[in-house]
Write a protein that holds these residues in place. Structure first.
Motif, mmCIF file in Angstrom:
data_model
loop_
_atom_site.group_PDB
_atom_site.id
_atom_site.type_symbol
_atom_site.label_atom_id
_atom_site.label_comp_id
_atom_site.label_asym_id
_atom_site.label_seq_id
_atom_site.Cartn_x
_atom_site.Cartn_y
_atom_site.Cartn_z
ATOM 1 N N ASP C 196 -18.948 -37.092 -0.387
ATOM 2 C CA ASP C 196 -18.677 -38.033 -0.491
ATOM 3 C C ASP C 196 -18.408 -38.825 -2.266
ATOM 4 N N VAL C 223 -16.790 -36.920 6.077
ATOM 5 C CA VAL C 223 -17.305 -36.917 4.888
ATOM 6 C C VAL C 223 -18.844 -37.679 4.968
ATOM 7 N N LEU C 224 -19.379 -37.118 4.193
ATOM 8 C CA LEU C 224 -20.773 -37.048 4.424
ATOM 9 C C LEU C 224 -21.457 -37.674 3.189
ATOM 10 N N PRO C 225 -22.523 -38.669 2.782
ATOM 11 C CA PRO C 225 -23.500 -38.841 1.788
ATOM 12 C C PRO C 225 -23.552 -37.558 1.043
ATOM 13 N N GLN C 229 -28.814 -35.440 5.087
ATOM 14 C CA GLN C 229 -30.374 -34.742 4.960
ATOM 15 C C GLN C 229 -29.765 -33.752 6.509
ATOM 16 N N ASP C 230 -29.847 -34.041 7.047
ATOM 17 C CA ASP C 230 -29.560 -33.816 8.504
ATOM 18 C C ASP C 230 -27.770 -33.044 8.577
ATOM 19 N N PRO C 233 -25.768 -33.752 12.649
ATOM 20 C CA PRO C 233 -25.197 -34.790 13.791
ATOM 21 C C PRO C 233 -23.308 -34.349 12.628
ATOM 22 N N LYS C 237 -20.410 -33.368 15.518
ATOM 23 C CA LYS C 237 -18.972 -34.000 15.244
ATOM 24 C C LYS C 237 -17.989 -33.007 15.626
#
Lengths: 253, 288, 424
Positions: C196, C223-225, C229-230, C233, C237
């Motif tokens: 992101d 979309v990932l920040p 960290q992990d 998830p 998805k």
């Protein structure tokens, strides 16, 4: 001024002890002796420095000046656990237990951390049992300390002090907040300790109890020793009456 | 839904493992140890180093990594925290933050800043189905180790002489000392225990995901979140907190990845406002 | 610029501490040195090149590489540049901008106004390059840069101030996507993982455009920040999206590693995994081990690329010489840093001796530049001042131990590539 009968070398010798917090002098040149098996009553008005004196002797606070000798050894500046291991213990004004732990654990901790030479003589568990029995706490050994009544909490304090195998016990207003029956019970226990040869410094507001239990009384006020002597003699000293006892004890006698 | 729960719990095991020591140090010594995450990372990297550089079998490397981290914790306590823990809490916070930086920088000097991971050949099957969820075998091993080590810690604290001393110092520092307990030694042991469990968490995690010195801070924050949820002062609280946090953060990252940190911190705020003692905490969040 | 270092991995307290000292030191040196480069624009036989780099802070490792590459170019040409037919000594002034945009602007102002440099080369990092460009523009000058490849450079500085030697990040995926679209059976479903941040969205948009062109469905987009960290998830998805033909990661090397680990842990097996633009960073191969098999990466430069110039017969030779000098193999950042002074050298070779650094004529020369052979490949600029590159080549990791081979574009390919890739 009457002094105690001549005795061998003192168990505790406090000389010229002073303690300054910032600019405030809490103790100013205090000195007295405690002999083996002797009960010394320590009295004085609020803020006289009694609790500070205990804090310094027990190692919670370092002294600012003077000397403290216990069993002939200087203990000024030692850690509390080292002083405890040498055999000088204290209780707190408001019962200060390991609140989340059981009565057994409270006393057992003290048994566990006795110095090795005492631990050899008696197992920790046996020591704990003996202390609990002495204080009449066998029935509530599994209760959490903070759930007990004030009276029982004070008993746990004494049991814990006992478990360390002390030579000198310093009780700080152990009777405060207790009813007459509980006070009487604690006084009996202290007398029992005295019979076992344990010296006691007894700080108490209840002057009647002090006079009853003590062999000798030390009066301090504003950080200085005001008087010292046998209970009756001290009670008659005008300066003591004026600063501390006021009219009430004199009339009561 | 079910898979989110399962994976969240599996992750939660490691979070709990990391949080035990953090909770212990906060409860007993009364400091928020900002260097805690650095210990977790150190444990992971030390384990990886022992296994890769010296060919030590994983189990031994893990134990070496954990104990080495415990030792580092005790050294930090003796050299630094012991001299300052009675000062303003803020000063100690700053100090542990400084220690975290120093440990991280030294780690970077020694091991470099790259991410490292330890690849294990366990001989286990890759995993099995739990309902509709595929559970990787090693994740389950890690989870089991978390539970077992929680039980070990529980026994150590509840049944041993050492545990009694630690609990005594936590409950009442002065009384503990006047019962003959050496406060300094006990704090060092506490830090050793804390570091050992942090190192264990790192040692397990490095087999699942890459670890690098710069990652230390998120471990500290996660540990903080875990004990805020679970409650201070009980190892069971840390365990439950870890599992809840695992599910929470996994769920947040799954359903709303871009705002996942906001969600987890939102829950933290809710806990602080409505249940400051956490789910299983013995008392208010900060006792002293 | 796009790099794993783009995440604020170490808060800049270090930069604050150290930057102060180094920055002050650099300033002192700059002031203390006699002004060899006179105001007359190098009339005294010196070419003064000015630059800033984020030498402290999160980009410090990368900017070390850039600095080494500047130095390597200088050594390669014995510290001399031919300007207007005459050999002149090269003098560099390099400041530390700490990856701070206002600092970069301030230092650029200093380079131009106080140090009176003849040429400015760009720093590393999108925001700092844009800040630099604003100052360069204020002075009506031009500069060559490769440290920012975002489309924002074209929009804000293109066509007048900036000449960008690095391709648009939107084209990073092109080689890989063209390669995959030509496989049989033709991939139909793609899962996209985007970090992101604008620059990663730009890469992602490139992937989506290519999917449209090739008739591939983007069935899921996560979309990932930036501080994710992990990746479990995310893997879950992707699994929820059904059997995917392609998983495309826009993120950096650690994201690639974690994503591969988590997909393999919970049994997500796409037919192709594009690990992004940093699969060639050593940490990926070291941590993923045998899981590298079949992973595709996009890369803007590798020593294997069949590029050459007047000093090196091949990119390989360039790489070996560089390694012999600095102890490590040059990355793409080394190549694009080397090319910056090189481009100036080519543009100024036949400049007007009266006023060789005149901004207007320099701009024209750069616009008309058409170099067939450089270590960075063919160099010419479009009307926005952007290098003409429509696709980053793609590599695929094969063999044991895995090695990267070029699979696209066709004229550079070393191997036909593998599709579908083996399961994890």
């Amino acid at each position: 001024m009457a002094t105690a009968s001549p005795l061998p070398a003192p168990l505790l010798r406090v000389e010229n002890l002073s303690k300054v917090f910032g600019g405030v002098t809490a103790l100013n040149g205090v000195g007295f002796d405690v002999h083996p098996g002797e009960v010394v009553g320590l009295i004085g008005p609020n803020g006289a420095g009694k609790t500070t004196l205990f804090n310094v002797i027990s190692g919670l606070l370092p002294p600012s000046g003077g000397t403290i000798a216990f069993c002939g050894r200087s203990i000024g500046g030692l850690r509390p656990d080292e002083i405890c291991a040498l055999g000088a213990v204290r209780t707190f004004q408001s019962a200060s237990l390991l609140s989340g732990m059981t009565v057994w654990d409270n006393v057992h901790v003290a048994s566990l951390f006795r110095p090795a030479e005492r631990a050899r003589v008696e197992s920790a568990a046996a020591c704990t049992r003996r202390a609990l029995a002495f204080c009449g706490l066998e029935d509530c050994r599994d209760e959490i300390a903070e759930t007990l009544s004030i009276g029982d909490q004070k008993r746990v304090e004494i049991a814990r002090a006992m478990a360390t195998g002390p030579k000198l016990l310093m009780t700080d207003e152990i009777l405060a907040g207790l009813n007459a029956a509980d006070s009487e019970g604690i006084l009996h226990m202290l007398q029992g300790l005295k019979r076992e040869g344990i010296s006691i410094i007894f700080v108490e507001h209840d002057v009647r109890s002090v006079m009853r239990l003590s062999d000798r009384v030390v009066v301090i006020a504003q950080g200085r020793k005001l008087a010292e002597g046998e209970p009756d003699a001290v009670a008659r000293m005008p300066e003591v009456i004026s600063v501390y006892l006021g009219g009430r004890y004199a009339q009561g006698v | 839904m079910e898979d989110v729960l399962v994976y969240g719990l599996l992750r939660g095991g490691i979070y709990a493992l990391a949080a035990f020591g953090f909770s212990l140090v906060l409860g007993v010594i009364g400091i928020v140890n900002f260097a805690h995450g650095a210990l977790v990372v150190f444990g992971g990297l030390l384990t990886q180093y022992l296994a890769v550089k010296f060919g030590v079998p994983y189990a031994a490397a893990m134990i070496g990594g954990a104990l080495g981290t415990g030792l580092l914790g005790a050294v930090i306590q003796r050299l630094f925290v012991a001299r300052t823990f009675t000062l303003e809490p803020l000063m100690v916070l700053v100090q542990t933050f400084g220690i975290a930086t120093v440990v991280t920088e030294l780690g970077t000097l020694g091991w470099g800043s790259e991410e490292r991971m330890l690849r294990l050949k366990t001989g286990l099957p890759p995993g099995f189905m739990l309902g509709d969820t595929f559970v990787p075998s090693f994740d389950l091993v890690v989870f089991a180790v978390s539970l077992v080590s929680a039980a070990v810690l529980f026994v150590v604290l509840g049944r041993t002489e050492f545990g009694r001393a630690i609990r005594a110092c936590r409950d009442n520092r002065e009384s503990a000392q006047l019962s003959g307990i050496n406060l300094g030694r006990t704090f060092e042991k506490t830090m050793f225990l804390s570091g050992t469990w942090a190192g264990l968490a790192g040692a397990m995690f490095v087999t699942l995901s890459p670890v690098a010195p710069y990652m230390h801070f998120s471990w500290t924050v996660d540990s903080f979140l875990v004990i805020t949820i679970g409650g201070l002062g009980s190892m069971l609280g840390a365990l439950v907190g870890g599992l809840v946090f695992g599910v929470l953060s996994f769920g947040a990252s799954f359903y709303a990845p871009t705002i996942a940190p906001a969600i987890t911190f939102g829950v933290l705020l809710v806990f602080l406002v409505f249940r400051p003692q956490g789910l299983l905490g013995a008392g208010p969040a900060i006792r002293k | 610029m796009l790099d794993r270092a783009a995440i604020p991995r170490r808060p800049s307290r270090r930069a604050v501490l150290k930057g102060g000292v180094l920055g002050a030191g650099a300033l002192a040196v700059g002031v203390a040195l006699p002004r060899i480069a006179g105001a007359a624009g190098g009339a005294d036989g010196v070419v003064h090149i000015g630059a800033s780099l984020p030498l402290t802070g999160p980009y410090e490792k990368v900017s070390r590489i850039c600095k080494d590459a500047f130095d390597f170019w200088t050594r390669t040409y014995d510290g001399k540049m031919v300007v207007a037919g005459r050999e002149r000594a090269v003098k560099w002034t390099i400041y530390d901008d700490e990856n701070n945009a206002s600092r970069a602007a301030q230092l650029t102002e200093k380079l131009i106004s106080d140090d009176k440099v003849d040429l400015v080369v760009g720093t590393y990092g999108t925001d700092t390059v844009l800040a630099q460009g604003a100052i360069v523009r204020k002075h009506g000058r031009v500069f060559v840069q490769a440290g920012a490849s975002s489309i924002r450079v074209d929009e804000e500085l293109g066509g007048h101030t900036a000449f960008t030697a690095n391709g648009r990040v939107g084209t990073y995926c092109a080689g890989a996507m063209d390669f995959l679209a030509s496989r049989t059976p033709k991939p139909k479903k793609l899962g996209l993982v985007i970090m992101d941040d604008p620059v990663y969205h730009e890469i992602g948009q490139g992937v989506k455009d290519k999917c449209k062109q090739h008739g591939i469905d983007v069935v899921t987009e996560v979309v990932l920040p930036m501080n994710v960290q992990d990746l479990r998830p995310t893997a879950l998805k992707l699994r929820g999206a059904g059997q995917l033909d392609i998983v495309y990661n826009t993120g950096w090397d650690v994201i690639c590693i974690k994503l591969a680990e988590e997909m393999s842990a919970i049994g997500v097996n796409p037919k192709a995994f594009v690990g992004g633009h940093l699969t060639t960073s050593p940490v990926v191969k070291e941590t993923l081990g045998s899981k590298m098999q079949g992973i595709i990466g996009s890369t803007v430069w590798l020593p294997q690329f069949k590029y050459r110039d007047d000093k090196y017969a091949s990119a390989q030779e360039f790489a070996e010489k560089f390694k012999a000098t600095y102890g490590y193999l040059p990355t793409y950042q080394a190549a694009f840093s080397y090319i910056l002074p090189y481009i100036y050298q080519q543009a100024l070779r036949e400049a007007d001796p009266q006023d060789p650094f005149n901004p207007k004529t320099l701009r024209d020369r750069l616009s008309r530049l058409d170099l067939k052979d450089t270590i960075w490949g063919p160099v010419s600029f479009d009307e926005r001042g952007r290098i003409r590159r429509d696709a980053a080549p793609a590599v695929q990791w094969t063999g044991d131990p895995a090695a990267a081979v070029i699979v696209a574009p066709a004229d550079m390919a070393e191997s036909a590539g593998v599709y579908p890739k083996p399961a994890w």
